[in-house]
Motif scaffolding. Structure first.
Motif, PDB file in Angstrom:
ATOM      1  N   MET A   1       1.387  -1.452   0.247  1.00  0.00           N
ATOM      2  CA  MET A   1       0.140   0.612  -0.294  1.00  0.00           C
ATOM      3  C   MET A   1       1.210   1.048  -0.370  1.00  0.00           C
ATOM      4  SD  MET A   1      -3.226   0.688   2.710  1.00  0.00           S
ATOM      5  CE  MET A   1      -2.195   0.723   4.141  1.00  0.00           C
TER       6      MET A   1
ATOM      7  N   LEU B   1      -4.761   5.160   7.031  1.00  0.00           N
ATOM      8  CA  LEU B   1      -5.149   4.331   7.954  1.00  0.00           C
ATOM      9  C   LEU B   1      -4.623   5.036   9.213  1.00  0.00           C
ATOM     10  CD1 LEU B   1      -4.475   1.356   6.090  1.00  0.00           C
ATOM     11  CD2 LEU B   1      -6.486   1.327   6.629  1.00  0.00           C
TER      12      LEU B   1
ATOM     13  N   GLU C   1     -14.150   6.328  14.007  1.00  0.00           N
ATOM     14  CA  GLU C   1     -15.156   5.069  14.101  1.00  0.00           C
ATOM     15  C   GLU C   1     -15.726   5.240  13.276  1.00  0.00           C
ATOM     16  OE1 GLU C   1     -13.195   2.772  17.039  1.00  0.00           O
ATOM     17  OE2 GLU C   1     -15.257   2.344  15.963  1.00  0.00           O
ATOM     18  N   PRO C   2     -17.147   3.505  12.437  1.00  0.00           N
ATOM     19  CA  PRO C   2     -17.922   3.981  11.230  1.00  0.00           C
ATOM     20  C   PRO C   2     -18.954   3.919  12.760  1.00  0.00           C
ATOM     21  CG  PRO C   2     -16.756   1.954  11.743  1.00  0.00           C
ATOM     22  CD  PRO C   2     -16.382   2.609  12.682  1.00  0.00           C
TER      23      PRO C   2
ATOM     24  N   GLN D   1     -10.968  -3.314  11.810  1.00  0.00           N
ATOM     25  CA  GLN D   1      -9.991  -1.839  11.091  1.00  0.00           C
ATOM     26  C   GLN D   1      -9.523  -2.397  10.164  1.00  0.00           C
ATOM     27  OE1 GLN D   1      -8.283   1.074  13.057  1.00  0.00           O
ATOM     28  NE2 GLN D   1      -9.850   1.967  13.381  1.00  0.00           N
ATOM     29  N   ASP D   2      -8.299  -2.886  10.112  1.00  0.00           N
ATOM     30  CA  ASP D   2      -7.172  -2.914   9.390  1.00  0.00           C
ATOM     31  C   ASP D   2      -7.612  -3.589   8.174  1.00  0.00           C
ATOM     32  OD1 ASP D   2      -5.397  -4.617  12.087  1.00  0.00           O
ATOM     33  OD2 ASP D   2      -5.871  -2.762  11.631  1.00  0.00           O
TER      34      ASP D   2
ATOM     35  N   PHE E   1      -9.877  -2.362   6.162  1.00  0.00           N
ATOM     36  CA  PHE E   1      -9.937  -1.242   5.180  1.00  0.00           C
ATOM     37  C   PHE E   1      -8.473  -1.237   4.569  1.00  0.00           C
ATOM     38  CE2 PHE E   1     -12.459   2.430   3.938  1.00  0.00           C
ATOM     39  CZ  PHE E   1     -12.314   3.708   4.531  1.00  0.00           C
ATOM     40  N   SER E   2      -7.379  -1.172   4.713  1.00  0.00           N
ATOM     41  CA  SER E   2      -6.401  -1.183   4.113  1.00  0.00           C
ATOM     42  C   SER E   2      -6.522  -1.879   2.867  1.00  0.00           C
ATOM     43  CB  SER E   2      -4.752  -1.687   4.492  1.00  0.00           C
ATOM     44  OG  SER E   2      -5.291  -3.141   5.451  1.00  0.00           O
TER      45      SER E   2
ATOM     46  N   VAL F   1      -8.641   0.459   0.705  1.00  0.00           N
ATOM     47  CA  VAL F   1      -7.794   1.429   0.327  1.00  0.00           C
ATOM     48  C   VAL F   1      -6.751   1.477  -0.767  1.00  0.00           C
ATOM     49  CG1 VAL F   1      -6.008   3.028   0.017  1.00  0.00           C
ATOM     50  CG2 VAL F   1      -8.130   3.103   2.946  1.00  0.00           C
TER      51      VAL F   1
ATOM     52  N   PHE G   1     -11.398   8.906   1.781  1.00  0.00           N
ATOM     53  CA  PHE G   1     -11.897   7.456   2.598  1.00  0.00           C
ATOM     54  C   PHE G   1     -12.043   7.248   3.770  1.00  0.00           C
ATOM     55  CE2 PHE G   1     -10.476   4.276  -0.450  1.00  0.00           C
ATOM     56  CZ  PHE G   1      -9.533   5.089  -1.107  1.00  0.00           C
ATOM     57  N   VAL G   2     -11.884   9.090   4.836  1.00  0.00           N
ATOM     58  CA  VAL G   2     -12.012   8.616   5.897  1.00  0.00           C
ATOM     59  C   VAL G   2     -13.826   8.981   5.967  1.00  0.00           C
ATOM     60  CG1 VAL G   2     -12.077  10.879   8.041  1.00  0.00           C
ATOM     61  CG2 VAL G   2      -9.861  10.123   6.753  1.00  0.00           C
TER      62      VAL G   2
ATOM     63  N   TYR H   1     -15.506   5.684   4.961  1.00  0.00           N
ATOM     64  CA  TYR H   1     -14.669   4.277   7.070  1.00  0.00           C
ATOM     65  C   TYR H   1     -16.036   4.779   7.291  1.00  0.00           C
ATOM     66  CZ  TYR H   1     -12.688   2.441  10.943  1.00  0.00           C
ATOM     67  OH  TYR H   1     -12.799   1.310  12.322  1.00  0.00           O
ATOM     68  N   ARG H   2     -15.989   5.711   7.793  1.00  0.00           N
ATOM     69  CA  ARG H   2     -17.325   6.428   9.033  1.00  0.00           C
ATOM     70  C   ARG H   2     -19.201   5.955   8.160  1.00  0.00           C
ATOM     71  NH1 ARG H   2     -15.176  12.165   9.209  1.00  0.00           N
ATOM     72  NH2 ARG H   2     -14.330  11.961  11.369  1.00  0.00           N
TER      73      ARG H   2
ATOM     74  N   ASN I   1     -21.262   1.614   8.000  1.00  0.00           N
ATOM     75  CA  ASN I   1     -23.038   0.396   7.656  1.00  0.00           C
ATOM     76  C   ASN I   1     -23.991   1.242   7.628  1.00  0.00           C
ATOM     77  OD1 ASN I   1     -22.334  -1.299  10.358  1.00  0.00           O
ATOM     78  ND2 ASN I   1     -21.894   0.088  11.409  1.00  0.00           N
TER      79      ASN I   1
END
Lengths: 237, 194
Positions: free
Chosen positions: A1, A9, A18-19, B23-24, B26-27, B30, B60-61, B64-65, B68
């Protein structure tokens, strides 16, 4: 990456991002759909009151008012409710567009379905007598309502004894063909019922009843009635 | 530890579900979408590479947020492109200006589209260079430009464009047709001399 991916990240971790929880999105969806549903409902109620006013209107009295049928039609329309219907259709359209899949439908389709929905529901509400009830409740509790819901103030229309139109509340019964009436300006009248007087609709000549009279003014406070109508369409009460 | 091998076989939708647990992951998303969205953001804005990177971070943020909120009935790529598109517009609004000239990279695919499109070939019997196409495209209305970019540069189909731009399918088809017509009109009316 790459670097950018790492930066993203790191930022998520450092800022403890957080989502958002799913319930927040579900709540928003429910809110938007509810707003759409409520707009349709209010639109339907506006339509049912419109229908009630239009059907209860005295379309035949234009002769006494010395205006054309078209002019009478224009002043009798319930503009307030027409405006409210369009307003809430617009709000319903806006809310539908903001649902998750609201963008898929063409504007014409959304508007047509909203209008159709409001009209069908409104007609159903009218069949339950809701339109008349709402109209009467507003008239009794908000004097300004009668002045703004259409161009003509109904009480003003029926306060023209010189033109043969008189409305008011029966305050006394003298005989089968004579009764007292207090008009909407608080003036007392003696009413003589003509021999062939026509009782249009479910009218009750009783103390306390509000009525509309078509006839002729005989003298300053005496009115000869050729036709007696109830003030409200009794079927809706 | 998440690596490319973990990610490669997984669909976008699977990666979304995994990210919500760890969470990881998500990489992986990305890594998969960074180059595409970087190209897309630079295509529809006049951003420098640095500005585009900042925008991409925000995108991307936001992704991620809002994980859902991802609707499985949509393609994930449509959803992420939609967020990217909206974020670019949002950044224009914040600066209260739209770029006067868009940096439009008319690459080989787009030139092939110009050459192969029957409508355009009928009206404009000529070949175009990348620079010519860029100048013409910059004169198109924004709403036409954005659908042409999505259709011919990002390779999106009508349904995906509809989902990205939140417009009915019929409207997307109409916009593409009108974009082509405006393209031809600009060439003819302005008598562009190359």
């Amino acid at each position: 990456m790459g670097d950018l991916g790492n930066k993203i990240l790191e930022r998520i971790k450092e800022e403890k991002i957080e989502p958002r929880p799913r319930w927040q999105f579900l709540l928003k969806d429910y809110f938007v759909w509810s707003a759409f549903g409520i707009s349709l409902l209010v639109g339907a109620l506006a339509f049912c009151v419109m229908l009630s006013i239009i059907l209860d209107n005295d379309w035949d009295i234009y002769r006494y008012l010395e205006i054309s049928p078209f002019e009478h039609f224009l002043i009798s329309l319930p503009y307030l409710w027409i405006l409210l219907l369009f307003l809430f259709l617009a709000i319903a359209y806006y809310n539908y567009r903001h649902t998750k899949k609201g963008y898929c439908c063409k504007t014409f389709t959304i508007l047509a379905l909203s209008i159709f929905g409001s009209l069908i529901l409104g007609t159903f509400f009218h069949s339950l007598g809701l339109g008349g009830k709402i109209d009467r409740t507003l008239s009794r509790n908000f004097p300004v309502y009668q002045k703004i819901h259409c161009c003509c103030h109904r009480q003003d229309i029926w306060s023209q004894p010189e033109k043969g139109l008189l409305g008011g509340r029966i305050t006394g019964i003298k005989s089968i063909s004579n009764f007292d009436l207090e008009d909407f300006n608080g003036l007392a009248w003696q009413i003589e019922k003509d021999e062939g007087a026509f009782l249009r609709g479910p009218v009750l000549v009783e103390i306390g009843e509000e009525v509309r009279l078509i006839g002729k003014k005989k003298s300053e406070r005496v009115f000869r009635a050729f036709e007696i109508r109830p003030w409200w369409n009794r079927e809706e009460e | 530890m998440i690596n490319s091998e973990n990610c490669a076989q997984k669909t976008d939708e699977e990666l979304v579900a995994l990210t919500l647990q760890n969470q990881d992951f998500f990489s992986c998303l990305v890594e998969r979408y960074e180059p595409k969205l970087m190209r897309y953001v630079r295509r529809i804005s006049a951003a420098t590479r640095e500005d585009a990177e900042d925008l991409l971070q925000e995108i991307f943020v936001k992704v991620y947020r809002n994980l859902n909120d991802f609707d499985q009935s949509l393609k994930f790529s449509s959803w992420i492109y939609r967020i990217a598109h909206n974020q670019v517009i949002s950044s224009w609004r914040k600066t209260k200006s739209r770029p006067p000239v868009l940096k439009f990279e008319a690459d080989e695919d787009f030139l092939k589209f110009i050459a192969a499109d029957e409508d355009l070939a009928r009206d404009i019997e000529r070949r175009f260079t990348a620079e010519e196409v860029r100048r013409i495209i910059n004169q198109l209305d924004e709403k036409y430009r954005e659908v042409l970019v999505l259709k011919f540069l990002e390779g999106k189909d009508y349904r995906e464009i509809s989902d990205i731009l939140r417009r009915p399918l019929g409207t997307v088809a109409t916009l593409i047709n009108r974009a082509k017509k405006q393209f031809a009109k600009i060439v003819e009316e302005k008598e562009i001399k190359f």
